[in-house]
Design a protein around this motif. Structure first.
Motif, mmCIF file in Angstrom:
data_model
loop_
_atom_site.group_PDB
_atom_site.id
_atom_site.type_symbol
_atom_site.label_atom_id
_atom_site.label_comp_id
_atom_site.label_asym_id
_atom_site.label_seq_id
_atom_site.Cartn_x
_atom_site.Cartn_y
_atom_site.Cartn_z
ATOM 1 N N HIS A 52 21.026 49.732 64.024
ATOM 2 C CA HIS A 52 23.065 50.076 64.127
ATOM 3 C C HIS A 52 23.116 49.421 65.871
ATOM 4 O O HIS A 52 22.063 49.845 65.999
ATOM 5 N N GLY A 55 29.398 51.799 66.942
ATOM 6 C CA GLY A 55 30.643 52.560 65.265
ATOM 7 C C GLY A 55 30.278 53.344 64.513
ATOM 8 O O GLY A 55 31.407 54.358 64.628
ATOM 9 N N LEU A 56 29.242 54.311 64.147
ATOM 10 C CA LEU A 56 28.523 54.863 64.265
ATOM 11 C C LEU A 56 28.098 56.671 65.345
ATOM 12 O O LEU A 56 28.533 56.032 65.812
ATOM 13 N N GLU A 60 22.097 54.178 69.124
ATOM 14 C CA GLU A 60 22.387 52.726 68.657
ATOM 15 C C GLU A 60 21.124 51.913 68.543
ATOM 16 O O GLU A 60 19.926 52.591 68.751
ATOM 17 N N CYS A 64 19.309 51.043 60.339
ATOM 18 C CA CYS A 64 20.554 51.881 58.643
ATOM 19 C C CYS A 64 20.266 51.289 57.482
ATOM 20 O O CYS A 64 19.969 50.311 57.573
ATOM 21 N N THR A 144 35.072 45.690 59.294
ATOM 22 C CA THR A 144 36.739 45.887 59.715
ATOM 23 C C THR A 144 37.640 47.094 58.929
ATOM 24 O O THR A 144 37.912 46.515 57.152
ATOM 25 N N ASP A 152 39.333 50.525 62.900
ATOM 26 C CA ASP A 152 37.939 50.663 64.121
ATOM 27 C C ASP A 152 36.858 49.419 63.218
ATOM 28 O O ASP A 152 37.242 48.133 62.403
ATOM 29 N N TYR A 153 35.818 49.858 63.615
ATOM 30 C CA TYR A 153 34.896 48.453 63.247
ATOM 31 C C TYR A 153 33.343 49.527 62.924
ATOM 32 O O TYR A 153 33.344 50.824 63.893
ATOM 33 N N ILE A 154 32.518 48.609 62.925
ATOM 34 C CA ILE A 154 31.386 49.041 62.358
ATOM 35 C C ILE A 154 30.144 47.979 62.617
ATOM 36 O O ILE A 154 30.490 46.910 61.828
#
Length: 184
Positions: A52, A55-56, A60, A64, A144, A152-154
């Protein structure tokens, strides 16, 4: 006598290689079967494991597991499960970030050579600091999507080419897109 010892060592080496090869193949079959079982349990088309980036609400570099399912993206991160409905996703893509770091490099070899030829003045002249650059290219898988408050984005970091990431993008691009208007 030396030939017999050589043949025994050769035979033992071959037996060890065969045993290790069978164990490796068996482990891969078990791993592939476990992956297929997990995909079937989650009704997922593709699975990929990535660190990651943003976004979550997890740290960092958290590892995931991302499942592309028929109607959502499921992300498992350190025992926490997130679901993102495919109808909310605008884009799934790979983006590149190029970071150029400038560094100062001293030429030690030049200083030694200059000192030998011209003394202290030569060491200063030939050992002078030069500018160098390090170019780092990073690739990210980015989702996105729409939220109640906007877009928002991940993001997940890619460590090179990944056929499963490309499969996720291909599956998403196969979907029928609806025009979405977002008020900003």
């Amino acid at each position: 006598m030396g030939d017999i010892i050589f043949l025994l060592i050769l035979a033992a080496t071959i037996v060890c290689l065969v045993v290790f090869a069978r164990m490796y193949i068996s482990d891969n079959k078990k791993r592939n079967q476990n992956t297929q079982d997990t995909l079937a349990d989650k009704n997922a088309l593709v699975m990929v494991v990535l660190p990651h980036t943003a976004g979550l609400p997890v740290a960092e570099k958290t590892t995931c597991t991302i499942y592309y399912c028929e109607d959502n993206i499921e992300i498992n991160a350190s025992g926490v499960q997130f679901r993102l409905d495919l109808s909310k996703i605008h884009d799934i893509s790979i983006k590149t970030d190029i970071e150029i770091q400038k560094q100062l490099v001293s030429s030690a070899g030049g200083a030694v050579g200059g000192a030998m030829l011209f003394g202290a003045f030569g060491a200063l002249m030939f050992g002078r600091i030069k500018k160098g650059q390090i170019k780092t290219v990073s690739h990210y898988l980015i989702f996105t999507y729409s939220t109640d408050s906007g877009v928002d984005y991940i993001a997940f970091e890619l460590a090179g080419k990944n056929k499963y990431v490309n499969m996720i993008i291909d599956e998403f691009n196969k979907r029928e897109k609806s025009d979405k208007i977002i008020e900003l």
